[in-house]
Design a protein around this motif. Sequence first.
Motif, mmCIF file in Angstrom:
data_model
loop_
_atom_site.group_PDB
_atom_site.id
_atom_site.type_symbol
_atom_site.label_atom_id
_atom_site.label_comp_id
_atom_site.label_asym_id
_atom_site.label_seq_id
_atom_site.Cartn_x
_atom_site.Cartn_y
_atom_site.Cartn_z
ATOM 1 N N LEU A 7 0.851 -1.187 0.000
ATOM 2 C CA LEU A 7 0.000 0.000 0.000
ATOM 3 C C LEU A 7 0.890 1.241 0.000
ATOM 4 C CD1 LEU A 7 -2.995 1.040 0.295
ATOM 5 C CD2 LEU A 7 -2.577 1.107 2.770
ATOM 6 N N ILE A 8 0.609 2.169 -0.907
ATOM 7 C CA ILE A 8 1.399 3.408 -0.983
ATOM 8 C C ILE A 8 0.445 4.602 -0.947
ATOM 9 C CG2 ILE A 8 3.025 4.774 -2.353
ATOM 10 C CD1 ILE A 8 4.000 2.202 -3.650
ATOM 11 N N SER A 9 0.727 5.560 -0.071
ATOM 12 C CA SER A 9 -0.031 6.824 -0.067
ATOM 13 C C SER A 9 0.795 7.882 -0.765
ATOM 14 C CB SER A 9 -0.366 7.254 1.363
ATOM 15 O OG SER A 9 0.803 7.616 2.062
ATOM 16 N N LEU A 10 0.137 8.760 -1.528
ATOM 17 C CA LEU A 10 0.879 9.802 -2.234
ATOM 18 C C LEU A 10 0.024 11.048 -2.464
ATOM 19 C CD1 LEU A 10 0.970 9.016 -6.011
ATOM 20 C CD2 LEU A 10 0.245 7.262 -4.430
ATOM 21 N N GLY A 11 0.744 12.154 -2.686
ATOM 22 C CA GLY A 11 0.077 13.424 -2.941
ATOM 23 C C GLY A 11 -0.059 14.265 -1.690
ATOM 24 N N GLY A 12 -0.648 15.434 -1.860
ATOM 25 C CA GLY A 12 -0.856 16.353 -0.744
ATOM 26 C C GLY A 12 -2.323 16.441 -0.391
ATOM 27 N N THR A 13 -2.637 16.387 0.889
ATOM 28 C CA THR A 13 -4.040 16.508 1.297
ATOM 29 C C THR A 13 -4.485 17.968 1.244
ATOM 30 O OG1 THR A 13 -3.426 16.639 3.622
ATOM 31 C CG2 THR A 13 -3.959 14.460 2.746
ATOM 32 N N TYR A 14 -5.802 18.167 1.241
ATOM 33 C CA TYR A 14 -6.421 19.491 1.128
ATOM 34 C C TYR A 14 -7.402 19.657 2.278
ATOM 35 C CZ TYR A 14 -9.534 23.084 -0.880
ATOM 36 O OH TYR A 14 -10.303 24.209 -1.103
ATOM 37 N N GLU A 15 -7.230 20.740 3.035
ATOM 38 C CA GLU A 15 -8.127 20.998 4.162
ATOM 39 C C GLU A 15 -8.996 22.205 3.846
ATOM 40 O OE1 GLU A 15 -8.241 18.825 6.523
ATOM 41 O OE2 GLU A 15 -6.505 17.751 5.733
ATOM 42 N N PRO A 16 -10.317 22.040 3.715
ATOM 43 C CA PRO A 16 -11.189 23.146 3.320
ATOM 44 C C PRO A 16 -11.374 24.189 4.425
ATOM 45 C CG PRO A 16 -12.475 21.179 3.784
ATOM 46 C CD PRO A 16 -11.039 20.770 3.868
ATOM 47 N N LEU A 79 -7.718 -0.184 5.170
ATOM 48 C CA LEU A 79 -7.003 -1.077 4.265
ATOM 49 C C LEU A 79 -5.856 -1.818 4.942
ATOM 50 C CD1 LEU A 79 -6.783 1.359 1.212
ATOM 51 C CD2 LEU A 79 -7.972 -0.832 1.210
ATOM 52 N N ILE A 80 -5.224 -1.189 5.915
ATOM 53 C CA ILE A 80 -3.925 -1.621 6.409
ATOM 54 C C ILE A 80 -3.883 -3.058 6.957
ATOM 55 C CG2 ILE A 80 -3.822 -0.947 8.871
ATOM 56 C CD1 ILE A 80 -1.378 0.228 6.195
ATOM 57 N N PRO A 81 -4.978 -3.605 7.509
ATOM 58 C CA PRO A 81 -4.879 -4.990 8.012
ATOM 59 C C PRO A 81 -4.565 -6.007 6.923
ATOM 60 C CG PRO A 81 -6.799 -3.894 8.963
ATOM 61 C CD PRO A 81 -6.286 -3.009 7.867
ATOM 62 N N ASP A 82 -4.855 -5.680 5.651
ATOM 63 C CA ASP A 82 -4.695 -6.647 4.564
ATOM 64 C C ASP A 82 -3.367 -6.508 3.816
ATOM 65 O OD1 ASP A 82 -7.255 -7.665 5.060
ATOM 66 O OD2 ASP A 82 -8.179 -6.133 3.803
ATOM 67 N N PHE A 83 -2.448 -5.676 4.322
ATOM 68 C CA PHE A 83 -1.216 -5.423 3.564
ATOM 69 C C PHE A 83 0.031 -5.839 4.344
ATOM 70 C CE2 PHE A 83 -4.300 -3.083 1.244
ATOM 71 C CZ PHE A 83 -3.837 -3.084 -0.065
ATOM 72 N N PRO A 130 0.414 -4.762 13.548
ATOM 73 C CA PRO A 130 1.775 -4.742 14.113
ATOM 74 C C PRO A 130 2.810 -5.420 13.227
ATOM 75 C CG PRO A 130 0.156 -5.478 15.744
ATOM 76 C CD PRO A 130 -0.544 -5.469 14.422
ATOM 77 N N ASP A 131 2.377 -6.311 12.317
ATOM 78 C CA ASP A 131 3.321 -7.064 11.497
ATOM 79 C C ASP A 131 3.684 -6.372 10.191
ATOM 80 O OD1 ASP A 131 3.347 -9.139 13.377
ATOM 81 O OD2 ASP A 131 1.560 -10.061 12.478
ATOM 82 N N ILE A 132 3.023 -5.271 9.880
ATOM 83 C CA ILE A 132 3.289 -4.611 8.600
ATOM 84 C C ILE A 132 4.688 -3.993 8.595
ATOM 85 C CG2 ILE A 132 2.476 -2.267 9.141
ATOM 86 C CD1 ILE A 132 0.892 -2.483 6.423
#
Length: 218
Positions: A7-16, A79-83, A130-132
Amino acid sequence: MKGKRVLISLGGTYEPIDSVRGITNKSSGKMGLALAKEAYIRGADLTLVVAKVSVDIPSVFNVVRVETGNEMNEAILNLIPDFDIFISTAAVSDFEFKKKDDKKIDSSNSLSLNLKPATKIIRQVKKVNPDIFLVGFKAEFNITKDEIICCARKQIEKAGTDIVIANDISKNECQFGSDNNEVLIVDDDVMSVPLASKREIAKVICDVISKKTSSHVD
């Protein structure tokens, strides 16, 4: 990385701020996309969580689109439990607004913005899985190499990150949106990766991840 669920996160978040305005950052998503392409070439089972980016994401990738830090937080924790591996390249806002205005704020008056610290996504990942194998990124501005290493190791201590990719975005050709980078790969040791294209940097990072996750399985 063949067969690994990555799993990869990318980009910049936007706060309205209101219904039409907001705050964000200059993250382009280039480093995350370079890592995604390299992981895909190596046979990873890949999913991307994508915020605001200036790159085209190939349609072959499985993508979850988000906008705000809270949306990214919710998507990743679901998502993280499956990666097996999470690579956190996204530039998530460190602050969010205490209250968002649902209408467009009148620009004829002065305005004070009331912010609060945002949830640190990376600090929650190991609590859920914990295992990721957790790969963090740490972008700093105009500080010494020793200070950058210290910041990376604080993330390791607070988030349980397995390795941290740290860099100084004040350096020439290493700013947000550049095609190149110069990084330190930090765990108990420190590996210096000199200025190179983000594609080449991604290869080095994936080599390190492959080596460490192989030894982790054994």
